[in-house]
Design a protein around this motif. Structure first.
Motif, mmCIF file in Angstrom:
data_model
loop_
_atom_site.group_PDB
_atom_site.id
_atom_site.type_symbol
_atom_site.label_atom_id
_atom_site.label_comp_id
_atom_site.label_asym_id
_atom_site.label_seq_id
_atom_site.Cartn_x
_atom_site.Cartn_y
_atom_site.Cartn_z
ATOM 1 N N ARG A 1 -12.666 -5.688 1.872
ATOM 2 C CA ARG A 1 -11.405 -5.276 1.293
ATOM 3 C C ARG A 1 -11.676 -4.209 0.954
ATOM 4 N N MET B 1 1.008 -1.821 -0.356
ATOM 5 C CA MET B 1 0.091 -0.217 -0.167
ATOM 6 C C MET B 1 0.928 1.344 -0.048
ATOM 7 N N LYS C 1 -8.746 -1.261 2.917
ATOM 8 C CA LYS C 1 -7.546 -0.353 1.930
ATOM 9 C C LYS C 1 -7.911 0.703 2.942
ATOM 10 N N SER D 1 -0.649 3.942 -2.156
ATOM 11 C CA SER D 1 -1.951 4.081 -2.462
ATOM 12 C C SER D 1 -1.521 5.965 -2.446
#
Length: 398
Positions: free
Chosen positions: A253, A187, A257, A190
């Motif tokens: 999910r 991540m 996230k 991101s």
């Protein structure tokens, strides 16, 4: 390079209920560690840390435990005999509790004259500090004479918590841990997101949704749950998503996230315990099963040390039963108020601290309530340390 060789029993045949009863060692909860940090900050104590080398080998055992002679060390005179243990070795399940904090006390207070020191023990890690340098040094010297110790100096890192002590207070954060879990679950690239959960989010079982990897989902939830040790602002969102870890779907999910993207946006946040240094439930309904979410937070002075967010076990369908319960609670509170056990203070709706643990909030309200317990880094030295840990991953928000 071999740093230390440890002996472990080659085979363990003891059975629970026959050879031993208890296998656990009492440990201090994270709430207890936070209370200690807040208390020390309010008293101006500088906490130190030491480690007991080979802690398991220092504990005497009460049970009768016999071991075979280790290969290469058999007695030529008595090759068929076994050894009876006086102290613990690595291996047997029942020997874990012999290293349980010196007499099963994980918090010790020492006094000498007008000076006081406190000691917190977590298996083989010891945190200690006090009002007198002489008293603290005396304790460290005594422990060094009794056990083989590693003196680690000022407390800076403990159980994954990064701790920075200063004259104005103590700042506790998990910047390094945050960076590590973002990298672990890929991540790091991101886009940052705030707040951790949208007010439009309505998670349910989503039985028709596409299933996702349960092991990965549980790993993500577990990592975030440990992050709540210093980030109560994500407690509600994480606990909400954790309800679906048995059968996670794509929607779950995606919600998880989003939570990961929030601490990436706010890595500099943590708990601030100032040197100056109740339970508040709310009842918003949940649209899936109408069970309410209870949020609580406890403060030591002005320092937030404990909090929770959990779905209530049952829902009252009867208005009469709900009113009866309410009257009993009011009567109990009135009795304690008249005895002087508690003090009742009016709190406006917009200042209900527990709201952040019970429901999604608009960004403005979320940031305002977050400020009561979670703070950013004002100290330039601390901020510099966190920035160095995040170099190459993100840019800190101004």
């Amino acid at each position: 390079m071999v740093v230390r060789n440890k002996a472990r029993l080659p085979g363990v045949s003891s059975k629970e209920g026959i050879d031993y009863e208890e296998t656990f060692a009492p440990l201090a909860r994270l709430e207890a560690i936070r209370i200690l940090l807040a208390f020390a900050a309010s008293k101006g104590f500088k906490l130190q840390q030491m480690d007991v080398k080979s802690a398991f080998l220092n504990g005497f055992i009460e049970e009768e435990v016999y071991v075979r002679q280790p290969p290469g060390f058999e007695s030529a005179r008595f090759p068929n005999r076994v050894y009876k243990l006086r102290k613990a070795l690595y291996g047997p399940r029942e020997l874990v509790r012999v290293c349980d904090g010196f007499g099963r006390q994980d918090l010790v207070s020492l006094s000498r004259g007008g000076d006081t020191s406190i000691v917190r023990i977590y298996v083989d890690d010891i945190i200690f500090g006090g009002s007198s340098h002489a008293l603290v040094s005396s304790f460290a010297e005594q422990m060094t004479r009794e056990f083989e110790m590693s003196l680690m100096g000022e407390l800076q890192f403990f159980l994954g918590l990064q701790i920075k002590q200063g004259p104005e207070g103590t700042f506790v954060h998990q910047a390094k841990y945050t960076r590590d879990i973002l990298k672990k679950f890929e991540m790091g690239d991101s886009n940052p997101m705030t707040p951790p959960i949208s007010t439009n989010t309505a998670l349910d079982a989503d039985e028709d949704g596409e299933t996702v990897d349960q092991k990965e989902f549980r790993g993500m939830i577990g990592s975030l749950l440990y992050l709540t040790a210093t980030r109560p602002d994500i407690q509600f969102a994480v606990c909400l998503c954790a309800r679906y870890r048995a059968s996670p779907r794509t929607s779950h999910r995606q919600a998880v996230k989003r939570i990961f993207r929030y601490p990436k946006f706010t890595p500099e946040l943590g708990l601030w315990y100032s040197s100056e240094g109740s339970r508040m439930p709310t009842m918003p309904g949940r649209r899936i099963d109408r069970k309410s979410t209870s949020g609580t937070c406890q403060l030591l002075g002005t320092s937030l040390v404990s909090w929770s967010s959990r779905k209530q076990a049952s829902v009252s369908l009867s208005t009469t039963k709900r009113n009866q319960t309410h009257r009993r609670e009011v009567s109990l509170s009135r009795d304690h108020y008249e005895k002087g056990d508690i003090d009742l203070v009016h709190v406006a709706s917009e200042n209900q601290l527990a709201d952040i643990f019970t429901k999604p909030l608009e960004f403005g309200a979320f940031v305002r309530l977050r400020g009561y317990g979670v703070e950013g880094v004002d100290n330039a030295l601390i901020k510099g340390e966190i920035e160095s840990q995040w170099t190459g991953l993100i840019a800190l928000p101004v």
